[in-house]
Enzyme design. Structure first.
Site, mmCIF file in Angstrom:
data_model
loop_
_atom_site.group_PDB
_atom_site.id
_atom_site.type_symbol
_atom_site.label_atom_id
_atom_site.label_comp_id
_atom_site.label_asym_id
_atom_site.label_seq_id
_atom_site.Cartn_x
_atom_site.Cartn_y
_atom_site.Cartn_z
ATOM 1 N N ASN A 1 -13.756 -9.647 9.504
ATOM 2 C CA ASN A 1 -13.363 -8.400 8.853
ATOM 3 C C ASN A 1 -13.574 -8.607 7.363
ATOM 4 O OD1 ASN A 1 -12.042 -6.100 7.903
ATOM 5 N ND2 ASN A 1 -10.016 -7.020 8.089
ATOM 6 N N GLY A 2 -14.317 -7.713 6.713
ATOM 7 C CA GLY A 2 -14.549 -7.863 5.276
ATOM 8 C C GLY A 2 -16.026 -7.712 4.960
ATOM 9 N N HIS B 1 -9.257 30.306 -11.824
ATOM 10 C CA HIS B 1 -10.314 29.756 -12.678
ATOM 11 C C HIS B 1 -11.559 29.377 -11.880
ATOM 12 C CE1 HIS B 1 -7.733 29.875 -16.155
ATOM 13 N NE2 HIS B 1 -6.778 29.255 -15.470
ATOM 14 N N ARG C 1 -7.710 0.174 13.242
ATOM 15 C CA ARG C 1 -8.382 -0.422 12.080
ATOM 16 C C ARG C 1 -9.875 -0.125 12.046
ATOM 17 N NH1 ARG C 1 -5.210 -4.145 9.559
ATOM 18 N NH2 ARG C 1 -7.015 -5.040 8.521
ATOM 19 N N LYS D 1 -7.795 2.765 9.301
ATOM 20 C CA LYS D 1 -6.489 2.875 8.655
ATOM 21 C C LYS D 1 -6.386 2.036 7.395
ATOM 22 C CE LYS D 1 -1.764 3.651 9.288
ATOM 23 N NZ LYS D 1 -1.868 4.959 8.621
ATOM 24 N N TRP E 1 -15.212 -1.450 12.026
ATOM 25 C CA TRP E 1 -15.470 -0.300 11.167
ATOM 26 C C TRP E 1 -16.701 -0.694 10.367
ATOM 27 C CZ3 TRP E 1 -15.537 0.960 5.855
ATOM 28 C CH2 TRP E 1 -15.489 2.327 5.568
ATOM 29 N N CYS F 1 -11.836 -2.962 10.529
ATOM 30 C CA CYS F 1 -12.060 -4.048 11.486
ATOM 31 C C CYS F 1 -10.736 -4.729 11.837
ATOM 32 C CB CYS F 1 -13.035 -5.111 11.017
ATOM 33 S SG CYS F 1 -14.673 -4.499 10.667
ATOM 34 N N LYS G 1 -4.771 16.244 5.165
ATOM 35 C CA LYS G 1 -4.345 16.056 6.557
ATOM 36 C C LYS G 1 -5.179 16.936 7.482
ATOM 37 C CE LYS G 1 -2.668 13.302 6.402
ATOM 38 N NZ LYS G 1 -2.152 12.162 5.649
ATOM 39 N N GLU H 1 -2.253 17.062 -0.223
ATOM 40 C CA GLU H 1 -1.968 16.275 0.979
ATOM 41 C C GLU H 1 -2.133 17.150 2.229
ATOM 42 O OE1 GLU H 1 -1.792 13.456 1.998
ATOM 43 O OE2 GLU H 1 -0.508 13.367 3.750
ATOM 44 N N GLU I 1 -8.790 15.524 7.761
ATOM 45 C CA GLU I 1 -8.869 14.297 8.554
ATOM 46 C C GLU I 1 -8.670 14.556 10.039
ATOM 47 O OE1 GLU I 1 -6.943 10.546 6.574
ATOM 48 O OE2 GLU I 1 -5.608 12.247 6.419
HETATM 49 C C1 F6R Z 1 -4.739 9.665 4.793
HETATM 50 C C2 F6R Z 1 -4.736 8.234 4.713
HETATM 51 C C3 F6R Z 1 -5.481 7.588 3.607
HETATM 52 C C4 F6R Z 1 -4.643 6.447 3.016
HETATM 53 C C5 F6R Z 1 -5.449 5.673 1.980
HETATM 54 C C6 F6R Z 1 -4.619 4.582 1.333
HETATM 55 O O1 F6R Z 1 -4.022 10.127 5.891
HETATM 56 O O2 F6R Z 1 -4.136 7.582 5.518
HETATM 57 O O3 F6R Z 1 -5.862 8.499 2.615
HETATM 58 O O4 F6R Z 1 -3.489 6.983 2.458
HETATM 59 O O5 F6R Z 1 -6.565 5.091 2.598
HETATM 60 O O6 F6R Z 1 -4.112 3.707 2.297
HETATM 61 P P1 F6R Z 1 -2.925 2.734 1.952
HETATM 62 O O7 F6R Z 1 -1.702 3.551 1.727
HETATM 63 O O8 F6R Z 1 -2.798 1.819 3.131
HETATM 64 O O9 F6R Z 1 -3.317 2.006 0.696
#
Ligand code: F6R
Length: 609
Positions: free
Chosen positions: A101-102, A505, A27, A604, A75, A2, A486, A482, A489
């Site tokens: 937001n929250g 395994h 957000r 995000k 969100w 949000c 990526k 990672e 996502e």
């Molecule tokens: C993946 C991604 C998320 C964040 C995670 C932590 O691309 O962006 O997995 O890394 O939500 O976010 P932060 O770093 O803001 O605590």
């Protein structure tokens, strides 16, 4: 998680709110809405499910003149992402509008009480209780009503409130969720994050937990929840709005991938000297504690947890004390032993991730030293810390993390070298050798990004695959995870990252000619073991794409496709090895036509547990 924005001043609020929401959409993008006080003293509210464009297309430029106003991009947590649950929400009189937001944890009991008192609820959200609760406390003083209402709620909130009796005021408040006040010339702003208001002012006040801000065109008064007035510093933002623009790139994701050489350079600045010595002055204040610690936990979520994983390997090797990665959302509920001889390093781009903040607070309560690694100045995580190391990567707007990951790894590598120097566990000439290797990374990263055309062709060939497997060993293992994250996502393709030695395994059963295997096979102590694991996969007819080091003349015996990256010491290699994986995920996403910058279901900054 949000985004909220508010404006009070002489200009029409609606265009400022809509532009602010556009910059906050990273957000959350389940719905968007605005409330504006019109010239005839009524509250105009328009809100629409889906992305901001649904709202703007619906409005078709026809927004009312006037202000103040508040806006929200959602969100969803409580209630479906539909028009009714979209914010702003109003009270029964229709005079008060509110954005949030929250999560209000005790909303069920408050709602039951308010319903019994005759309040009419329209949405399924927890937020709507705040509008009605403030209504019950309102006797002409909006700030006091907000304060009294917040005294009854539990949970996390950043709110913006306006009322038709107060055409010269918006009221904001925060608890465990970010909120800033922008100080303009004869105007005031509220926002979840700087980009929303940066084109209007560079002077912001970062509110603290429990602050209530009475924002008017002539100034802002800040109260704490107990009603006492408090003073907060004004911070001048040092970057320009261009940093939060796409700058000619089709997506923020791609722009941020290409910003990495510069971000690395900025992260190194002031930390690695020309002779290679490594010192983070941010850690000077905790030097005595760092000398005493006997174990380290590095905590983060998602991508940040993979950066933490790399760091755990390096600290253990270089400093010689137990170091483990902890996933934020798990650590609080099954905490490892924590005491004053423990160092906990929190890693978070946003600095607002609730799952990371909670275990840090617990660790601090148990006496651990807390160092945090974050990108956002003044974010909540910095207040939970004994020392803060900033990424210095510039704003990251795309929802999927790229330059933040690379700079998280880099800053953690520097912390590990700093610790090794402080505790004398690595000779200084070896530290300097690593330091000099770090200083080559901006150049090597730029060189690696030149592989993009080759990777794009690969991506186009494999864009139809249903599953991908990523493998790596040692520091390559978190990079494999990672790479898989990526890809999931950005492109919604199923992908898993495994420790290469674990393939045999179990996961090897997944391999077939339709399932590409991406192997992190850069040079290092266990290169040959990884090569054997790749051979095992190849024998099962899986198409293999290897990330290998330039000059490797063996790997093409095992892999049909090889992406050769510049050579670095093994410990430093994750910063370079991850770059082709980011491009691969990006290009597969583009080929599949997904929403690269704002993947479905994500936000995000995840400020709920
Ligand atoms: C993946 C991604 C998320 C964040 C995670 C932590 O691309 O962006 O997995 O890394 O939500 O976010 P932060 O770093 O803001 O605590």
């Amino acid at each position: 998680m949000c985004g909220i924005v508010g404006y009070v001043g002489p200009r029409d609020a609606a265009p400022i709110l809509i532009e602010g929401l556009r910059r906050l959409e990273y957000r959350g993008y389940d719905s968007a809405g605005i409330a504006v006080m019109t010239a005839n003293g009524k509250v105009f509210i328009e809100k629409k499910a889906g992305k901001l464009t649904n709202l703007t297309e619906h409005l078709n430029g026809d927004t009312p003149a006037g202000g103040p106003g508040i806006g929200h991009t959602r969100w969803a947590t409580h209630g479906l992402p539909n028009d009714t649950n979209a914010h702003p929400h109003a009270d029964c009189t229709g005079q008060l509008a509110l954005i949030h937001n929250g999560i209000i944890e005790n909303y069920v009991e408050i709602k039951a009480r308010l319903v019994a008192e005759g309040h009419r609820f329209i949405s399924e959200t927890d937020t709507e209780v705040l509008a009605h609760l403030i209504e019950t406390k309102y006797h002409g003083d909006l700030v006091e009503a907000v304060r009294a209402a917040l005294g009854e709620v539990r949970g996390a909130y950043a709110i913006g409130v306006m009322h038709t009796d107060h055409p010269e005021r918006i009221v904001g408040a925060r608890m465990n969720v970010p909120l800033i006040v922008g100080l303009g010339d004869g105007e005031g702003f509220l926002a979840s994050d700087v980009p929303a208001i940066l084109e209007h002012t560079k002077n912001v006040v970062i509110l603290h937990e429990g602050d209530i801000a009475d924002v008017t065109p002539t100034g802002t008064r800040i109260l704490s929840l107990d009603g006492t007035e408090v003073q907060r510093d004004t911070t001048e933002i040092r970057w320009d709005i261009e940093a939060a623009e796409k700058g000619g790139f089709p997506h923020f994701t791609l722009k941020e991938i290409y910003e990495q050489p510069h971000a690395i350079q900025e992260s190194l600045r002031g930390r690695v000297a020309a002779n290679g010595s490594v010192r983070l002055t941010e850690l000077d204040g905790v030097a005595d504690r760092l000398r005493e610690i006997d174990r380290v936990y590095i905590v983060g979520c998602g991508t940040a947890s993979y950066a933490a994983h790399v760091a755990a390997y390096l600290i253990q090797e270089w400093v010689g004390i137990p170091a483990t990665m902890q996933v934020g959302s798990e650590m609080r509920y099954s905490p490892p032993p924590l005491d004053e001889r423990t160092l906990v390093i929190g890693v978070s781009q946003s600095g607002e991730t609730a799952d990371t903040l909670a275990p840090l607070k617990l660790a601090a309560e148990r006496g651990a030293a807390i160092v945090v690694v974050t990108n956002v100045v003044g974010s909540a995580i910095t207040r939970a810390a004994d020392a803060v190391c900033y990424l210095q990567a510039g704003p990251e707007i795309a929802v999927a993390s790229t330059k933040a990951f690379v700079t998280q790894v880099l800053v953690l590598q520097m912390i590990a070298l700093h610790l090794a120097g402080l505790r004398g566990t690595m000779p200084s000439n070896r530290i300097r050798t690593y330091g000099l290797a770090l200083r080559t990374l901006p150049r090597l990263a730029a060189q690696t990004l030149k592989l993009a055309p080759q990777i794009k062709k690969l991506a186009q060939r494999f864009a139809g695959a249903r599953d991908f497997i990523f493998i790596g060993r040692g520091v390559g293992f978190p990079i494999a995870m990672e790479g898989a994250l990526k890809l999931k996502e950005l492109s919604y393709v199923h992908a898993e990252g495994y420790a290469a030695g674990e393939l045999k395994h179990g996961p090897i059963a997944l391999l077939d000619p339709e399932t590409p295997l991406v192997a992190i096979a850069t040079q290092g102590a266990i290169y040959e073991k990884v090569a054997s694991n790749v051979a095992e996969a190849r024998a099962r007819s899986a198409p293999v794409i290897a990330i290998a080091t330039e000059g490797d003349d063996q790997i093409d015996h095992y892999a049909q496709d090889v992406i050769y990256v510049p050579e670095t010491p093994e410990a430093i290699s994750p910063v370079i090895a991850v770059l082709p994986l980011q491009i691969l995920a990006y290009e597969i996403a583009v080929a599949r036509g997904t929403d690269v910058d704002q993947p479905r279901n994500l936000a995000k900054s995840v400020t709920v547990e």
